[in-house]
Scaffold this motif. Structure first.
Motif, PDB file in Angstrom:
ATOM      1  N   ALA A 115       0.826  -1.208   0.000  1.00 57.23           N
ATOM      2  CA  ALA A 115       0.000   0.000   0.000  1.00 57.23           C
ATOM      3  C   ALA A 115       0.860   1.257   0.000  1.00 57.23           C
ATOM      4  O   ALA A 115       0.629   2.196  -0.775  1.00 57.23           O
ATOM      5  N   ARG A 116       1.870   1.298   0.857  1.00 62.27           N
ATOM      6  CA  ARG A 116       2.705   2.493   0.943  1.00 62.27           C
ATOM      7  C   ARG A 116       3.576   2.660  -0.299  1.00 62.27           C
ATOM      8  O   ARG A 116       3.863   3.779  -0.719  1.00 62.27           O
ATOM      9  N   ALA A 117       4.010   1.539  -0.897  1.00 63.77           N
ATOM     10  CA  ALA A 117       4.792   1.624  -2.129  1.00 63.77           C
ATOM     11  C   ALA A 117       3.939   2.169  -3.267  1.00 63.77           C
ATOM     12  O   ALA A 117       4.383   3.037  -4.041  1.00 63.77           O
ATOM     13  N   VAL A 118       2.708   1.686  -3.388  1.00 64.99           N
ATOM     14  CA  VAL A 118       1.806   2.166  -4.426  1.00 64.99           C
ATOM     15  C   VAL A 118       1.512   3.652  -4.219  1.00 64.99           C
ATOM     16  O   VAL A 118       1.530   4.446  -5.171  1.00 64.99           O
ATOM     17  N   ALA A 119       1.249   4.045  -2.975  1.00 65.31           N
ATOM     18  CA  ALA A 119       0.989   5.460  -2.694  1.00 65.31           C
ATOM     19  C   ALA A 119       2.192   6.315  -3.074  1.00 65.31           C
ATOM     20  O   ALA A 119       2.039   7.406  -3.634  1.00 65.31           O
ATOM     21  N   GLY A 120       3.409   5.836  -2.781  1.00 65.04           N
ATOM     22  CA  GLY A 120       4.610   6.589  -3.117  1.00 65.04           C
ATOM     23  C   GLY A 120       4.751   6.820  -4.613  1.00 65.04           C
ATOM     24  O   GLY A 120       5.170   7.900  -5.052  1.00 65.04           O
ATOM     25  N   ILE A 121       4.392   5.824  -5.413  1.00 61.40           N
ATOM     26  CA  ILE A 121       4.429   5.983  -6.873  1.00 61.40           C
ATOM     27  C   ILE A 121       3.422   7.047  -7.302  1.00 61.40           C
ATOM     28  O   ILE A 121       3.719   7.919  -8.129  1.00 61.40           O
ATOM     29  N   GLY A 122       2.229   6.982  -6.735  1.00 64.97           N
ATOM     30  CA  GLY A 122       1.224   7.991  -7.057  1.00 64.97           C
ATOM     31  C   GLY A 122       1.674   9.387  -6.663  1.00 64.97           C
ATOM     32  O   GLY A 122       1.474  10.359  -7.409  1.00 64.97           O
ATOM     33  N   PHE A 123       2.312   9.504  -5.493  1.00 68.29           N
ATOM     34  CA  PHE A 123       2.824  10.803  -5.048  1.00 68.29           C
ATOM     35  C   PHE A 123       3.794  11.387  -6.067  1.00 68.29           C
ATOM     36  O   PHE A 123       3.806  12.601  -6.305  1.00 68.29           O
ATOM     37  N   ALA A 124       4.650  10.531  -6.648  1.00 62.00           N
ATOM     38  CA  ALA A 124       5.655  11.011  -7.593  1.00 62.00           C
ATOM     39  C   ALA A 124       5.002  11.687  -8.795  1.00 62.00           C
ATOM     40  O   ALA A 124       5.472  12.728  -9.269  1.00 62.00           O
TER      41      ALA A 124
END
Length: 530
Positions: A115-124
């Motif tokens: 979940a946090r990895a996916v969110a980090g990609i979206g943040f980028a």
């Protein structure tokens, strides 16, 4: 519309309703990338208890989204240039929402990692493309004020998001608050779909996969390694730092040889661009360091809860929003050189404001100092964003926005490390007798500070030791007065950083009308093209 100079802005510089809604959407996307990590860090103790995590797992999950953001920020910008900035910003909003929903779904540690990895990609994608969309969607006359208002919208949206997330999760489950960020991310994507006009793509540009991967290795290695320096010079900090440095060298070698690099390194041969990079590094470094130092000050000196820091952020963010909007008009009226000088001057004054905080300082003075930090951030960030994007061809702005974010992430991680080291050294130098009488060592001080900081404070989220309450109380009481003195001296020493950046900016930036227009934009034909 009346500007800083008191002259009404020409009709060509005014914004349409469609442009205002574009600014809201881009600012909201930016805000999600800052508010979510703040809320996750605030809830890290609940996360640890809920999932039964040990110290290393807690540190890893606390920093994961930020590290993934650092790893993918340049790639997100380049993909936006090639595939379309509007399209990839919308994709970023959707990816972020998916990551937030995955946080909400009950599950174990592996699911939370995903979940946090996916969110980090979206943040980028949200962070890397929002600025370049604004840059490409406004005329040169509108652009300085547009960038200022974009940042104003971002700061204004950031203020209520943690409070809303807290209200949603209050009395229920910490996970529920992250649905708030999913909603904001989707709303930002919807506004982008409806109000952002098509932006030209970089036709014929190829994806420099090697450069993107090396940039990811460099940023993750540097950001993580720097943050781990809080635990000392050891394998955990030196190995990632070494990997980051090697990655940076290889990145430069590869980018010089590639016909269509992910980042055109010729940018760094231009004085104004380097002045802007220095400004980005300065305000992020100060923000990271002072945010940590204030949390120490509130707990150790004032005896308050770290939750007070969250309350301080609300009025500071509101004032920051107004300051960013004003800074955009300041650029138009006086030029980027003067605007950036004012911002860096405000950063210097902020250092002196924190140096005035003592043992018996009223909390309203702390509020003023913290607000000054937010205002100086806005006054500096607006001209540096305008300067950096001035060197971006309309279809190639993603990679330059990625540079801004990458430099910012690295400097923000460096701030807490340097501040902690300097504060510890100054504590020993200025109050050695008091510390010796109390039987305190440097390691005791570091442990006390780590315990009072309340979780991960930087991208690496070092595994803080947890002292028993009695030991912690004895340590914090013993260092209460010495720490107040240490904070004052540390703040004075750190004034060297914005002063150096100010002198650099005055040296590298041309005066208004000397090689740059009123907004500090690059002269025609001066921006590098791939």
């Amino acid at each position: 519309m009346v500007g800083v100079s008191g002259v009404e802005a020409p009709a060509s510089a005014r914004f349409t309703r469609r442009q205002w809604l574009l600014l809201i959407g881009c600012g909201m996307g930016f805000a999600v990338t800052g508010a979510d990590p703040a809320v996750f860090s605030a809830n890290i103790a609940l996360v640890r208890t809920d999932l039964g995590l040990d110290g290393a797992e807690t540190a890893f999950i606390a920093s994961l989204a930020t590290l993934v953001l650092a790893a993918t920020i340049l790639g997100a910008g380049v993909l936006g240039d090639i595939r379309g900035k509007k399209q990839m910003f919308i994709v970023g909003g959707i990816i972020t929402a998916i990551g937030e929903v995955l946080v909400w779904v009950p599950g174990g540690f592996p699911l939370l990692i995903a979940a946090r990895a996916v969110a980090g990609i979206g943040f980028a994608f949200l962070l890397g493309l929002s600025l370049t969309i604004v840059n490409a969607s406004f005329t040169p006359e509108q652009r300085p004020r547009a960038i200022g208002m974009y940042l104003a919208m971002a700061f204004a949206c950031t203020a209520p998001m943690p409070a809303i997330a807290g209200l949603v999760s209050a009395g229920t489950d910490w996970r529920n608050g992250f649905l708030v960020f999913a909603g904001f991310a989707l709303l930002a994507a919807g506004l982008a779909w409806r109000f952002i006009d098509p932006i030209p793509k970089a036709e014929g540009r190829r994806l420099d996969l090697a450069g993107i991967l090396l940039a990811a290795v460099t940023l993750v290695g540097l950001v993580y390694g720097i943050s781990r320096l809080q635990d000392g010079l050891n394998v955990g900090s030196l190995v990632p730092l070494g990997i980051g440095i090697v990655g940076a060298v290889l990145f430069v070698v590869v980018e010089r040889r590639v016909a269509q690099p992910a980042l055109d390194l010729r940018l760094f041969s231009r004085g104004p661009f380097n002045a802007a990079v220095g400004g980005v590094a300065t305000y992020n470094f100060l923000n990271g360091g002072f945010t940590l130092l204030v949390s120490y000050y509130l707990v150790v000196v004032q005896g308050a809860s770290t939750a007070v820091l969250g309350l301080l952020m609300v009025p500071a963010a509101i004032v920051q929003a107004f300051a960013a909007g004003w800074a955009g008009r300041l650029i138009t009226a006086l030029g980027s050189r003067t605007a950036l000088a004012i911002g860096l001057g405000a950063c210097t004054l902020t250092c002196f404001a924190f140096a005035a905080l003592g043992v018996d300082t009223p909390i309203w003075v702390v509020v003023i100092a913290f607000t000054m930090m937010s205002v100086s951030n806005a006054l500096t960030q607006t001209p540096v964003a305008n300067l950096m994007m001035s060197y971006a061809p309309r279809e190639l702005g993603g990679s330059i926005a990625g540079v801004k974010s990458g430099v910012g992430q690295t400097a923000y991680s460096l701030g807490p490390v340097v501040y902690t080291v300097v504060a510890t050294i100054l504590l020993r130098m200025t109050t050695s007798a008091e510390m010796d009488r109390a039987g305190l060592t440097d390691d005791d001080v570091r442990e006390a500070l780590a315990s009072t900081s309340g979780g991960a404070t930087s991208a690496g989220g070092g595994a803080n030791q947890v002292l028993d309450p009695d030991t912690l109380a004895a340590l914090t009481e013993a260092i209460r007065v010495p720490f107040a003195h240490g904070l004052q001296w540390t703040s004075l020493v750190m004034a060297i950083v914005p002063l150096t950046a100010l002198l650099l900016a005055l040296r590298l930036l041309p005066r208004k009308g000397q090689g740059a227009d009123a907004s500090g934009s690059a002269p025609s034909g001066d921006a590098p093209h791939s």
